[in-house]
Design an enzyme around this catalytic site. Structure first.
Site, mmCIF file in Angstrom:
data_model
loop_
_atom_site.group_PDB
_atom_site.id
_atom_site.type_symbol
_atom_site.label_atom_id
_atom_site.label_comp_id
_atom_site.label_asym_id
_atom_site.label_seq_id
_atom_site.Cartn_x
_atom_site.Cartn_y
_atom_site.Cartn_z
ATOM 1 C CE LYS A 215 6.227 -6.458 9.618
ATOM 2 N NZ LYS A 215 5.197 -6.904 8.685
ATOM 3 C CB CYS A 271 7.991 -6.824 4.178
ATOM 4 S SG CYS A 271 6.683 -5.590 4.321
#
Length: 454
Positions: A215, A271
């Site tokens: 990720k 993010c």
């Protein structure tokens, strides 16, 4: 399957709604009673295209419920997703207190076997901490640690297209351990995600730590592409090249591709800034500097000031008495997310120089007002220099220039004749390169893009 989602924020709501859409019985937990009240009354606390309709549909069908009851949430789901926030700590690392607290709550209340899924974006090694927290709580009740297995299943959702990304994923990453409990968890996850693999297998199985790192690696790579193009765009301005031509020239190479090669005012959101910083921090904890990522962060911070520099170059450093229309507040279109949004830096810098701002955003103005109240806590007079209007064209009235910060579709083809009539000066500072410089010149508009012959 019976599924519990711990945390009804952005990732939790999308995950819960999409799993319910596939026929699962989903229980969404959140400890914020106001958020649960909004959800139970038919509202949605975030803006994401298609999400509200999906939630309404599955609530009506009885497949989706919202509650603050921890014990009930643990009892409900055979699979327990942890989807709580992991905000950046002061040193840039991910703050795992909410993840560990969620794990402890599960350990305190579980009485049957559970698969615990880390859905939150977490650094490598978090699954071990989650497992340790649950095991500690089970030990206190003399229950076997074999009751649970911790899985890493990172999300790859783009804000503004999250529902589509979940329902039609390009990949599903699942990290499990090679133990009897881990093998059982893998089969549970395979069953849960089977509807998403009907046409072809999209799931990549790996060990837990590799899944956790995947990720961060994905977001770091995308952030790197953005900062790289912003560096080239700034160079293009200096040497007289056109970054759009360069983008097409390099993007046509199949080894490079066109994705995330659009220069602008820097990345923001929940993010990229957080994940790049956290990955860099993880490396430092292991005695390694990730020099490329440190540069990516530095370039991104500088890029947020590029439009201000162009405005200064055109009008000077003293902007007192000047008024600027600003189109776009959210860090990207199709969201109301103002976290790390470049617009916040641009507004603060223009106000600092004495300018007045009239802003418009199709969905982010309520959230922007909240964020700007925080940004200007120490400068209430500066806050008075900012206003927001519902109509983008109304924002232009009497302004000295238009500043475009977010590439909403509604901004792509405005009535330029009306734009010129409303502006005191026909000047546009385009932070997203929405328009062609030649076309603007032919219309008599003074145009400043990013890396486009300024």
């Amino acid at each position: 399957m019976k599924v519990t989602i711990v945390g009804s924020g952005y990732v939790g709501l999308v995950t819960g709604a999409c799993l319910a859409e596939q026929g699962n019985n989903v229980f969404c937990l959140d400890l914020d009673p106001k958020k649960i009240e909004i959800l139970n009354s038919g509202g949605v606390p975030i803006y994401e295209p298609g999400l509200k309709e999906m939630i309404e549909r599955n609530r009506a069908a009885g497949r989706l419920q919202f509650s603050t009851d921890i014990a009930a949430s643990v009892a409900h789901g055979d699979v327990q997703f942890i989807a709580v926030g992991t905000p950046p700590d002061e040193d840039g690392s991910a703050d795992l207190q909410y993840v560990v607290a969620a794990a402890r709550n599960i350990g305190r209340h579980m009485t049957t076997a559970k698969v615990i899924v880390d859905k939150s974006t977490v650094p490598v090694g978090t699954a071990d901490k989650v497992s340790a927290a649950i095991t500690d709580e089970l030990d206190k009740r003399n229950l076997s640690a074999e009751l649970c297995s911790v899985v890493s299943n990172p999300e790859f959702l783009k804000e503004g297209a999250a529902v589509e990304d979940f329902m039609r994923p390009d990949r599903i990453v699942i990290g499990t351990e090679n133990t009897p409990a881990g093998i059982r968890a893998k089969e549970q996850m395979r069953k849960l995600y089977a509807p998403f693999n009907r046409h072809h297998e999209r799931t990549y199985y790996m060990d837990v730590k590799s899944a956790e790192l995947t990720k961060y690696a994905a977001n770091a790579m995308l952030a790197t592409r953005i900062s790289f193009m912003n560096e080239l765009a700034n160079l293009a301005d200096l040497v007289g090249a056109d970054i759009e031509a360069v983008r097409q020239g390099i993007g046509s190479d199949s080894r490079i591709g066109f994705g995330f090669l659009y220069p602008g005012t820097g990345y923001g959101g929940s993010c990229f800034p957080k994940d790049v910083s956290a990955l860099s921090k993880t490396a430092k904890e292991h005695g390694r500097d990730l020099k490329i990522l440190d540069a990516v962060e530095a370039v991104n911070e500088i890029q947020k000031y590029v439009l201000v520099e162009k405005i200064e170059k055109r009008f000077g450093k003293d902007l007192k008495g000047m008024k600027f229309a600003l189109w776009g507040l959210a860090f990207k279109p199709n969201t109301d997310d103002m976290r790390e949004a470049p617009s916040r830096v641009i507004i603060q810098e223009l106000v600092k120089r004495g300018a007045t701002i009239v802003a418009h955003d199709p969905v982010a103005m309520p959230e922007a007002k909240h964020c700007l109240d925080l940004d200007f806590q120490g400068n209430p007079d500066g806050l008075k220099q900012i206003s927001m209007v519902e109509d983008p064209m109304a924002a232009l009235d009497g302004c000295d220039a238009l500043v475009i910060v977010t590439e909403w579709k509604a901004f792509r083809s405005p009535d330029f004749d009306a734009v010129m009539q409303k502006l005191v000066r026909p000047v546009i500072f385009d932070g997203r390169n929405l328009y062609e410089p030649q076309a603007m010149q032919e219309l008599g508009i003074e145009y400043y893009g990013i890396g486009r012959h300024n």
